[in-house]
Scaffold this motif. Structure first.
Motif, PDB file in Angstrom:
ATOM      1  N   LYS A 274       4.610  38.225  26.131  1.00 52.00           N
ATOM      2  CA  LYS A 274       3.681  37.964  27.240  1.00 52.00           C
ATOM      3  C   LYS A 274       2.797  36.745  26.934  1.00 52.00           C
ATOM      4  O   LYS A 274       2.576  35.889  27.794  1.00 52.00           O
ATOM      5  CB  LYS A 274       2.819  39.196  27.500  1.00 52.00           C
ATOM      6  CG  LYS A 274       3.613  40.416  27.979  1.00 52.00           C
ATOM      7  CD  LYS A 274       2.716  41.651  28.069  1.00 52.00           C
ATOM      8  CE  LYS A 274       3.540  42.883  28.435  1.00 52.00           C
ATOM      9  NZ  LYS A 274       2.695  44.121  28.420  1.00 52.00           N
ATOM     10  N   ALA A 275       2.299  36.670  25.709  1.00 53.94           N
ATOM     11  CA  ALA A 275       1.392  35.583  25.345  1.00 53.94           C
ATOM     12  C   ALA A 275       2.096  34.230  25.391  1.00 53.94           C
ATOM     13  O   ALA A 275       1.540  33.244  25.896  1.00 53.94           O
ATOM     14  CB  ALA A 275       0.817  35.841  23.947  1.00 53.94           C
ATOM     15  N   ILE A 276       3.327  34.163  24.875  1.00 51.39           N
ATOM     16  CA  ILE A 276       4.019  32.876  24.847  1.00 51.39           C
ATOM     17  C   ILE A 276       4.465  32.472  26.247  1.00 51.39           C
ATOM     18  O   ILE A 276       4.511  31.282  26.589  1.00 51.39           O
ATOM     19  CB  ILE A 276       5.216  32.916  23.867  1.00 51.39           C
ATOM     20  CG1 ILE A 276       5.603  31.497  23.454  1.00 51.39           C
ATOM     21  CG2 ILE A 276       6.410  33.643  24.450  1.00 51.39           C
ATOM     22  CD1 ILE A 276       4.564  30.790  22.608  1.00 51.39           C
ATOM     23  N   ALA A 277       4.774  33.471  27.109  1.00 53.32           N
ATOM     24  CA  ALA A 277       5.126  33.161  28.500  1.00 53.32           C
ATOM     25  C   ALA A 277       3.926  32.543  29.221  1.00 53.32           C
ATOM     26  O   ALA A 277       4.071  31.568  29.981  1.00 53.32           O
ATOM     27  CB  ALA A 277       5.594  34.413  29.224  1.00 53.32           C
ATOM     28  N   GLU A 278       2.736  33.099  28.989  1.00 53.60           N
ATOM     29  CA  GLU A 278       1.525  32.540  29.602  1.00 53.60           C
ATOM     30  C   GLU A 278       1.258  31.133  29.055  1.00 53.60           C
ATOM     31  O   GLU A 278       0.859  30.227  29.800  1.00 53.60           O
ATOM     32  CB  GLU A 278       0.338  33.449  29.317  1.00 53.60           C
ATOM     33  CG  GLU A 278       0.402  34.795  30.033  1.00 53.60           C
ATOM     34  CD  GLU A 278      -0.746  35.719  29.649  1.00 53.60           C
ATOM     35  OE1 GLU A 278      -1.607  35.257  28.839  1.00 53.60           O
ATOM     36  OE2 GLU A 278      -0.781  36.867  30.124  1.00 53.60           O
ATOM     37  N   HIS A 279       1.487  30.950  27.762  1.00 56.72           N
ATOM     38  CA  HIS A 279       1.260  29.651  27.123  1.00 56.72           C
ATOM     39  C   HIS A 279       2.136  28.569  27.759  1.00 56.72           C
ATOM     40  O   HIS A 279       1.650  27.503  28.150  1.00 56.72           O
ATOM     41  CB  HIS A 279       1.542  29.768  25.625  1.00 56.72           C
ATOM     42  CG  HIS A 279       1.467  28.478  24.887  1.00 56.72           C
ATOM     43  ND1 HIS A 279       0.277  27.905  24.496  1.00 56.72           N
ATOM     44  CD2 HIS A 279       2.459  27.635  24.465  1.00 56.72           C
ATOM     45  CE1 HIS A 279       0.520  26.762  23.862  1.00 56.72           C
ATOM     46  NE2 HIS A 279       1.839  26.578  23.829  1.00 56.72           N
ATOM     47  N   PHE A 280       3.426  28.846  27.868  1.00 53.18           N
ATOM     48  CA  PHE A 280       4.339  27.843  28.419  1.00 53.18           C
ATOM     49  C   PHE A 280       4.207  27.720  29.935  1.00 53.18           C
ATOM     50  O   PHE A 280       4.481  26.655  30.504  1.00 53.18           O
ATOM     51  CB  PHE A 280       5.797  28.189  28.054  1.00 53.18           C
ATOM     52  CG  PHE A 280       6.141  27.922  26.622  1.00 53.18           C
ATOM     53  CD1 PHE A 280       5.887  26.676  26.059  1.00 53.18           C
ATOM     54  CD2 PHE A 280       6.705  28.907  25.834  1.00 53.18           C
ATOM     55  CE1 PHE A 280       6.196  26.422  24.732  1.00 53.18           C
ATOM     56  CE2 PHE A 280       7.034  28.659  24.508  1.00 53.18           C
ATOM     57  CZ  PHE A 280       6.770  27.416  23.950  1.00 53.18           C
ATOM     58  N   GLY A 281       3.797  28.809  30.605  1.00 56.33           N
ATOM     59  CA  GLY A 281       3.605  28.748  32.045  1.00 56.33           C
ATOM     60  C   GLY A 281       2.493  27.799  32.444  1.00 56.33           C
ATOM     61  O   GLY A 281       2.471  27.280  33.569  1.00 56.33           O
ATOM     62  N   ALA A 282       1.550  27.565  31.531  1.00 57.11           N
ATOM     63  CA  ALA A 282       0.417  26.686  31.829  1.00 57.11           C
ATOM     64  C   ALA A 282       0.685  25.235  31.454  1.00 57.11           C
ATOM     65  O   ALA A 282      -0.149  24.360  31.722  1.00 57.11           O
ATOM     66  CB  ALA A 282      -0.816  27.198  31.083  1.00 57.11           C
ATOM     67  N   ARG A 283       1.840  24.948  30.814  1.00 53.77           N
ATOM     68  CA  ARG A 283       2.166  23.588  30.400  1.00 53.77           C
ATOM     69  C   ARG A 283       3.247  23.018  31.303  1.00 53.77           C
ATOM     70  O   ARG A 283       4.096  23.753  31.822  1.00 53.77           O
ATOM     71  CB  ARG A 283       2.643  23.577  28.942  1.00 53.77           C
ATOM     72  CG  ARG A 283       1.559  24.033  27.970  1.00 53.77           C
ATOM     73  CD  ARG A 283       2.103  24.199  26.561  1.00 53.77           C
ATOM     74  NE  ARG A 283       2.636  22.944  26.012  1.00 53.77           N
ATOM     75  CZ  ARG A 283       3.111  22.820  24.780  1.00 53.77           C
ATOM     76  NH1 ARG A 283       3.115  23.878  23.971  1.00 53.77           N
ATOM     77  NH2 ARG A 283       3.597  21.681  24.350  1.00 53.77           N
ATOM     78  N   MET A 284       3.258  21.724  31.482  1.00 51.20           N
ATOM     79  CA  MET A 284       4.199  21.081  32.394  1.00 51.20           C
ATOM     80  C   MET A 284       5.133  20.147  31.628  1.00 51.20           C
ATOM     81  O   MET A 284       4.719  19.419  30.716  1.00 51.20           O
ATOM     82  CB  MET A 284       3.453  20.276  33.473  1.00 51.20           C
ATOM     83  CG  MET A 284       2.456  21.090  34.284  1.00 51.20           C
ATOM     84  SD  MET A 284       3.214  22.398  35.258  1.00 51.20           S
ATOM     85  CE  MET A 284       3.994  21.406  36.538  1.00 51.20           C
TER      86      MET A 284
END
Length: 869
Positions: free
Chosen positions: A405-415
């Motif tokens: 969950k944490a890494i999904a949120e991390h990459f979801g916020a990067r473009m």
């Protein structure tokens, strides 16, 4: 008559004729009784039935006859899975037409099945190669095409170079065609597909409701559907003159291990691979080698993990300044996820094997419970179990799920490239079902290709599209494509010259709806929905576990597709499923290593030692392992020989009695002879009882309690056998029948008084009804000897007196100083003092006490008695 042996060769044909004349097993759709549908997987008409067929159909027949005796309207049909390559290949070898070969085989096998005395409604017989059947399949194809459930697209396929046809992934075994054994190749072909992948989640969720299916089958289907939740993740490419691409998108189910990534792997079919291979001979040959191994997942998993470095590198998405090499690898499929993965060798065995082969880093990032982070390392076995994340910066200390969950949120916020670097996604292993087959002997796909109008369905008024009779197999490949006239037609829309589709349907389509056609086999439409909805789902389906994925999954999809197009109103085709074990036999070889048929072998026993010799030459024969009956090893038994020698009932009884039905059964001559002896024992018991009860004057006095005790045994057997059959515990039912028979024989031999003789007569009549589902011919003959009206096949299941099922006595073990010395039968609930008195009077107890009084006597009511001395 009691001195005469029962003769199955006379009785079995007699009763089969009676059943046919009376249409005993013909089922009416308008019968008001409760419906019950029992079905065994229908056979391929190879020309001969084998002992596996005998076991399969005997089980189904027991279920059918039992539920008929329970007063239900039972549907028990039979048909033929009659299309397929074996018939086409046999026709080529024999220079005959596949239809002629198939229908000859059907007649031969039908006669064999009839000799088994099966309670089948033959008026509903179907053959999938008949235009009367496949015209409805063609109509449903058109319905599904119009409903958006069918598509045509270009795709990589498994190509069998010997049978010269496409194979489904499931039909590729160890990289070879399931029938030809040829090494399968990959080709790009335009194919017709059923969109089964649209139903992946529904098919997966519905497995939870199939509570009457074996759990192992549900697990196999879950695994095949293969739901996986993961992350689409973009990796930025380092600039390179080899490509203009700026990123590679991977799909991963383990984004929590991103800090342990050490390489990127592309599918040989990835677009970037194709671009790179154009200028790289080594990579081009690697891709070609991959295409020669087939696309089956099982094949890829077993193959050695190989790859080619592309020269490209990507930026590590969480470790600044680090890069990862990009390989093309033979274990990555283009049609799963994105066709690209990142490898974390420490926590995936496939990735670890690849990393060790190419000397890539192995960094553990999941710490096992109680392991020391300072010393934990991975050797040649990846760690794939639970633990907490470490060596992973801001993920350290998190559980695997929390880290995902944490890494999904991390990459979801990067473009990256103008879109989120990471996107959560669900994927399925299940792929659309490619049904195009390049062969003659199959159901023609009812479409026409017109250069003006495109690809259009054949008008329903023109169905069926019938296979041409004047077919030639002189050229390799699809005979329909070579036919001089069949494929040439005019477009039904514009009238321009056009051509028929020359591919035929996968034969698994034929077997994906036959159970529905059985409900109204003469109907002018594929089904009569109100009739099909009343019969379906099949209450009890019986067949081999080898069909757990292909046939059953396709049938589940097809039923849903039929619902979507208005042919049925249900989702699941089979309520109850039972997968029986195989029939096995010893194998035998001569001194040259040649397989020898059991009929040519004489077995001899000397104590515990067994030996074998050839029946004709007398030469020694080596006794080998017990294996599934197969023609190649010649360890087969011909059902006709068994029926001719012992009768069908003996074969049925042995198949049902020897082992639990879900396990393999070993065919032995001694076992069959034992079944035959039991048949004769029942015959003598029935005849002797009839004679005895007609001569009641010869009886002597006996207490009525004996009659009550016998009636308890009888009624408990009736209840128990019913319970066992309903639970498909046929061998347990047989064991109860043996026990009842022993009790009845003992009563008969005791010169019973009138009360006991009456109970004996009752027991024998009920025994005949209990054996009827298993040995129906013997049961009918005995029913006639008993003077009963009508057929036992039409008789209702015997009623049980509930009062006789209640135990009013209990047998208690008697222990002395913790060791069992005796047992005693007493009335239920008897007072402890009374039990103690009876126990102390037992001879075994008195001997153990040797005149001394016990220190203590403990009576646990209705359970046990303990003496301390």
């Amino acid at each position: 008559m009691s001195g005469e042996r029962y003769n199955p060769r006379e009785s079995e044909p007699k009763w089969q004729k009676v059943w046919d004349e009376r249409q005993s097993f013909v089922t009416a759709n308008d019968d008001p009784r409760d419906p019950y549908y029992v079905l065994e997987m229908f056979p391929y008409p190879s020309g001969r039935i084998h002992m596996g067929h005998v076991r399969n159909y005997a089980m189904g027949d027991v279920v059918a006859r039992y539920h008929r005796a329970r007063g239900k309207n039972v549907l028990h049909p039979m048909g033929w899975d009659a299309f397929g390559l074996p018939a086409e290949n046999a026709a080529i070898e024999r220079k005959t037409h596949p239809g002629s070969w198939t229908y000859q085989n059907i007649e031969a096998m039908k006669a064999q099945l009839k000799s088994m005395g099966l309670s089948i409604d033959w008026t509903r017989e179907i053959a999938t190669c008949s235009p009367d059947y496949y015209k409805h399949q063609q109509a449903m194809f058109i319905d599904m095409l119009e409903a958006g459930l069918v598509t045509r697209k270009s795709s990589k396929v498994n190509w069998d170079p010997v049978d010269m046809t496409v194979l489904a992934n499931e039909q590729v075994i160890d990289g070879k065609g399931w029938r030809s054994g040829a090494v399968v190749e990959q080709r790009e072909l335009t194919q017709w597909f059923f969109k089964i992948s649209d139903f992946a989640e529904e098919l997966l969720e519905a497995l939870d409701g199939l509570t009457e299916w074996p759990e192992k089958v549900r697990i196999m289907q879950r695994n095949w559907i293969g739901k996986s939740e993961g992350l689409r993740l973009l990796f930025e490419l380092e600039p390179s003159e080899k490509t203009d691409a700026t990123s590679i998108e991977v799909f991963t189910t383990r984004p929590d291990t991103i800090f342990g990534a050490s390489f990127i792997a592309l599918s040989p079919d990835h677009p970037l691979t194709a671009a790179l291979a154009a200028g790289n001979a080594g990579l081009s040959e690697f891709v070609a080698e991959f295409h020669r191994q087939g696309t089956a997942t099982e094949t890829l998993e077993k193959a050695e993990k190989k790859g080619v470095f592309t020269g490209l590198r990507v930026k590590h998405p969480v470790l600044a300044g680090e890069t990862l090499p990009v390989y093309v690898a033979n274990f990555v499929l283009m049609d799963y996820g994105t066709g690209a993965v990142f490898g974390c060798p420490a926590h995936d065995q496939r990735d670890l094997d690849f990393a060790r082969k190419y000397d890539l880093p192995v960094t553990p990032v999941v710490l096992p419970p109680d392991a020391d982070p300072a010393s934990f390392a991975v050797g040649n076995e990846a760690y794939v179990d639970a633990g907490n994340i470490f060596n992973s910066d801001f993920l350290d200390g998190l559980s695997i799920d929390d880290a995902k969950k944490a890494i999904a949120e991390h990459f979801g916020a990067r473009m990256v490239d103008g879109r989120p670097q990471g996107t959560v996604e669900v994927n399925y292993r299940l792929r659309d079902w490619g049904i195009s087959r390049q062969r003659y002997w199959g159901c023609p796909i009812p479409v026409i290709h017109c250069e003006v109008c495109g690809t259009i369905p054949v008008p329903k008024k023109d169905l069926p599209v019938v296979l041409p009779e004047d077919v030639s197999f002189d050229k390799p490949g699809n005979a329909l494509d070579h036919h001089p006239t069949w494929k040439h037609v005019h477009c039904p829309q514009c009238g321009a010259p056009a051509r028929r589709e020359t591919d035929t349907m996968d034969t698994f389509v034929d077997s994906s709806w036959y159970f529905a056609r059985f409900t109204a086999p003469q109907a002018d439409t594929p089904t009569i929905p109100e009739v099909a909805n009343r019969w379906l789902p099949v209450d009890q389906y019986i067949g081999g576990v080898e069909h757990a994925i292909l046939h059953l999954l396709y049938s589940r999809f097809f039923t849903r597709a039929m619902k979507a197009t208005g042919h049925v109103a249900l989702d699941e085709p089979f309520k109850g499923l039972f997968t029986q074990g195989m029939v096995t036999h010893e194998t035998y070889r001569n001194d040259k290593g040649e397989w020898i048929n059991p009929t040519e072998v004489v077995l001899e026993a000397n104590g515990d030692q067994r030996s074998a010799r050839h029946a004709v030459t007398g030469s020694p024969i080596a006794i080998g392992s017990v294996e599934k009956m197969s023609k190649s090893k010649k360890n087969v038994i011909d059902p006709d020989e068994i029926v001719g020698s012992y009768g069908a009932d003996t074969a049925r009884w042995f198949m049902l009695s020897d082992s639990p039905p879900e396990r393999d059964v070993q065919w032995t001559e001694s076992g069959v002879e034992g079944a035959s002896r039991f048949q004769q024992r029942v015959w003598r018991l029935v005849n002797d009882t009839v004679a005895m009860t007609e001569q009641s004057a010869e009886t002597v006095a006996a207490e009525c309690g004996d009659a009550t005790a016998l009636r308890k045994i009888i009624h408990r057997a009736v209840a128990g056998v019913a319970q066992d059959i309903e639970g498909l515990g046929f061998n347990r039912a047989v064991a109860r029948i043996y026990e009842l028979t022993n009790a009845l024989v003992k009563a008969k031999e005791s010169r019973p008084n009138p009360a006991l003789a009456s109970a004996l007569r009752e027991g024998v009549e009920k025994l005949v009804q209990l054996i009827n589902p298993m040995m129906p011919h013997l049961a009918e003959t005995c029913w006639e000897v008993l003077g009963k009206q009508g057929l036992v096949a039409d008789a209702l299941w015997p009623e049980v007196d509930p009062a006789l099922l209640i135990d009013d006595e209990v047998t208690l073990p008697v222990q002395i100083n913790g060791k069992r010395r005796a047992e005693i039968t007493v009335s239920k609930g008897m007072a402890a003092s009374a039990v103690e008195t009876l126990v102390l009077a037992l001879e075994a107890v008195q001997k153990a006490l040797d005149g001394k009084a016990p220190k203590k006597v403990v009576v646990v009511q209705d359970r046990i008695v303990n003496l301390v001395v």
